[in-house]
Design a protein around this motif. Structure first.
Motif, PDB file in Angstrom:
ATOM      1  N   LEU A  14      60.262 -40.416   4.259  1.00 53.69           N
ATOM      2  CA  LEU A  14      61.244 -39.629   4.881  1.00 53.69           C
ATOM      3  C   LEU A  14      60.803 -38.266   5.061  1.00 53.69           C
ATOM      4  O   LEU A  14      60.408 -37.608   4.429  1.00 53.69           O
ATOM      5  CB  LEU A  14      62.711 -39.834   4.579  1.00 53.69           C
ATOM      6  N   PRO A  15      61.298 -37.634   6.389  1.00 52.84           N
ATOM      7  CA  PRO A  15      60.855 -36.184   6.464  1.00 52.84           C
ATOM      8  C   PRO A  15      61.795 -35.490   5.856  1.00 52.84           C
ATOM      9  O   PRO A  15      62.819 -35.722   5.757  1.00 52.84           O
ATOM     10  CB  PRO A  15      61.058 -36.149   8.124  1.00 52.84           C
ATOM     11  N   ALA A  16      61.206 -34.364   5.211  1.00 52.32           N
ATOM     12  CA  ALA A  16      62.080 -33.511   4.432  1.00 52.32           C
ATOM     13  C   ALA A  16      63.106 -32.872   5.349  1.00 52.32           C
ATOM     14  O   ALA A  16      62.992 -32.482   6.566  1.00 52.32           O
ATOM     15  CB  ALA A  16      61.246 -32.320   3.857  1.00 52.32           C
ATOM     16  N   ILE A  17      64.240 -32.646   4.768  1.00 53.59           N
ATOM     17  CA  ILE A  17      65.344 -31.888   5.542  1.00 53.59           C
ATOM     18  C   ILE A  17      65.641 -30.576   5.318  1.00 53.59           C
ATOM     19  O   ILE A  17      65.917 -30.170   3.901  1.00 53.59           O
ATOM     20  CB  ILE A  17      66.646 -32.751   5.295  1.00 53.59           C
ATOM     21  N   ASN A  18      65.672 -29.546   6.029  1.00 47.51           N
ATOM     22  CA  ASN A  18      65.780 -28.156   5.614  1.00 47.51           C
ATOM     23  C   ASN A  18      66.996 -27.518   6.206  1.00 47.51           C
ATOM     24  O   ASN A  18      67.459 -28.021   7.268  1.00 47.51           O
ATOM     25  CB  ASN A  18      64.610 -27.306   6.113  1.00 47.51           C
ATOM     26  N   ALA A  19      67.492 -26.733   5.636  1.00 46.01           N
ATOM     27  CA  ALA A  19      68.848 -26.041   5.911  1.00 46.01           C
ATOM     28  C   ALA A  19      68.337 -25.373   7.359  1.00 46.01           C
ATOM     29  O   ALA A  19      67.205 -24.638   7.411  1.00 46.01           O
ATOM     30  CB  ALA A  19      69.385 -24.938   4.997  1.00 46.01           C
ATOM     31  N   PRO A  20      69.184 -25.387   8.350  1.00 42.16           N
ATOM     32  CA  PRO A  20      68.941 -24.460   9.553  1.00 42.16           C
ATOM     33  C   PRO A  20      68.676 -22.938   9.257  1.00 42.16           C
ATOM     34  O   PRO A  20      69.397 -22.506   8.421  1.00 42.16           O
ATOM     35  CB  PRO A  20      69.912 -24.914  10.493  1.00 42.16           C
ATOM     36  N   SER A  21      68.077 -22.319  10.097  1.00 43.05           N
ATOM     37  CA  SER A  21      67.702 -20.778  10.108  1.00 43.05           C
ATOM     38  C   SER A  21      69.238 -20.142  10.254  1.00 43.05           C
ATOM     39  O   SER A  21      70.019 -20.680  10.998  1.00 43.05           O
ATOM     40  CB  SER A  21      66.885 -20.337  11.066  1.00 43.05           C
ATOM     41  N   GLY A  22      69.304 -18.904   9.677  1.00 41.87           N
ATOM     42  CA  GLY A  22      70.694 -18.402   9.575  1.00 41.87           C
ATOM     43  C   GLY A  22      71.714 -18.995   8.871  1.00 41.87           C
ATOM     44  O   GLY A  22      72.917 -18.548   8.810  1.00 41.87           O
ATOM     45  N   PHE A  23      71.237 -19.703   8.064  1.00 40.07           N
ATOM     46  CA  PHE A  23      72.428 -20.585   7.088  1.00 40.07           C
ATOM     47  C   PHE A  23      73.056 -19.414   6.012  1.00 40.07           C
ATOM     48  O   PHE A  23      74.403 -19.521   6.170  1.00 40.07           O
ATOM     49  CB  PHE A  23      71.937 -21.609   6.350  1.00 40.07           C
TER      50      PHE A  23
END
Lengths: 82, 193
Positions: A14-23
């Motif tokens: 599965l693709p890695a999930i990252n927190a969105p920018s500006g979190f």
């Protein structure tokens, strides 16, 4: 054990999930709002306690047996004073 | 600054290290939230709520467990409560930002796989999903998962076994599990690459 585990392969695909920018900045804004609200709540709480304490003091003073003696004391003073 | 330094700062009433903790855990917590909500916007809301709840509860922290253990306990409780309060059923919403690179077709394939597995995960019981989340996605040891969930390592193994069986059963209908983990899958992936 992990190396031979087929579920490792399943989930690793599965693709890695990252927190969105500006979190972080949005989290900071919420945290600041919450802290400000907490300070305001404390101010209201202190004001409320002071108000209740004042009302209670007034009630005690007005209803105390000593307070009822004040008019009698004044009358007595009138008699004593020339 | 590491966890021992954070604990020392916390014991002195200093909360400045909170930013460092957010930086260290934001991707993992956001991913956990996404797998729970299946929507990028809701995942951000939930991830932020997890950090806020953790911050609110910090004065109650007595150091019986590691800070990370505590963070994950808060995360799992928040996530469970978030889904309970939700009125509408879970449906895949906006996808999150991913770290994938390569051809757009690879992205489509990855997204399709991701949706299949996410959808299967969302059909598991909460206890099964939690144990898979901590063991496979957060990559904790059985002992650490046991500490977070407050159960024995043997209990973790039992839950893991049940969760794997459930996942296999759900994915059996799609043929995806065999494709990804079996020889057929390895051949097909090699052919794709």
């Amino acid at each position: 054990m992990r190396e031979t585990d087929p579920f490792e392969r399943l989930f690793e695909a599965l693709p890695a999930i990252n927190a969105p920018s500006g979190f972080e900045s949005r989290l900071h804004a919420r945290l600041s709002e919450e802290l400000a609200a907490a300070v305001q709540k404390n101010v209201f709480r202190v004001s409320g306690i002071v108000c209740i304490a004042s009302a209670l003091t007034m009630f005690i003073v007005l209803h105390s047996p000593l307070t009822s003696l004040i008019p009698q004391a004044l009358e007595a003073l009138k008699g004593v004073l020339p | 600054m590491r966890e021992s330094d954070w604990l020392e700062a916390l014991s002195e009433g200093n909360f400045d290290w909170f930013d460092e903790l957010v930086e260290a855990y934001k991707h993992r917590i956001y991913a956990l939230a996404y797998r729970k909500t299946l929507d990028a916007s809701e995942a951000e809301d939930l991830a932020q709520e997890i950090f806020l709840q953790f911050y609110r509860k910090l004065p109650l922290f007595r150091g019986e467990a590691a800070l990370s253990t505590w963070l994950y306990r808060v995360a799992l409780n928040c996530a469970a409560s978030y889904v309970r309060k939700r009125r509408t059923p879970l449906l895949p919403g906006a996808p999150p930002e991913t770290a994938s690179e390569g051809e757009p077709s690879d992205g489509l394939l990855e997204r399709e796989r991701s949706e299949t597995v996410m959808s299967a995960l969302s059909r598991l019981k909460n206890k099964e999903r939690e144990v898979l989340e901590l063991f496979y996605f957060q990559r904790h040891s059985t002992a650490k998962v046991a500490e977070i969930l407050g159960i024995s390592p043997r209990g973790v193994e039992t839950r893991l076994r049940r969760a794997r069986e459930s996942m296999k059963r759900i994915l059996a209908g799609t043929g995806y599990f065999e494709e990804v983990t079996g020889d057929a899958r390895n051949r097909s992936i090699r052919a794709l690459v």
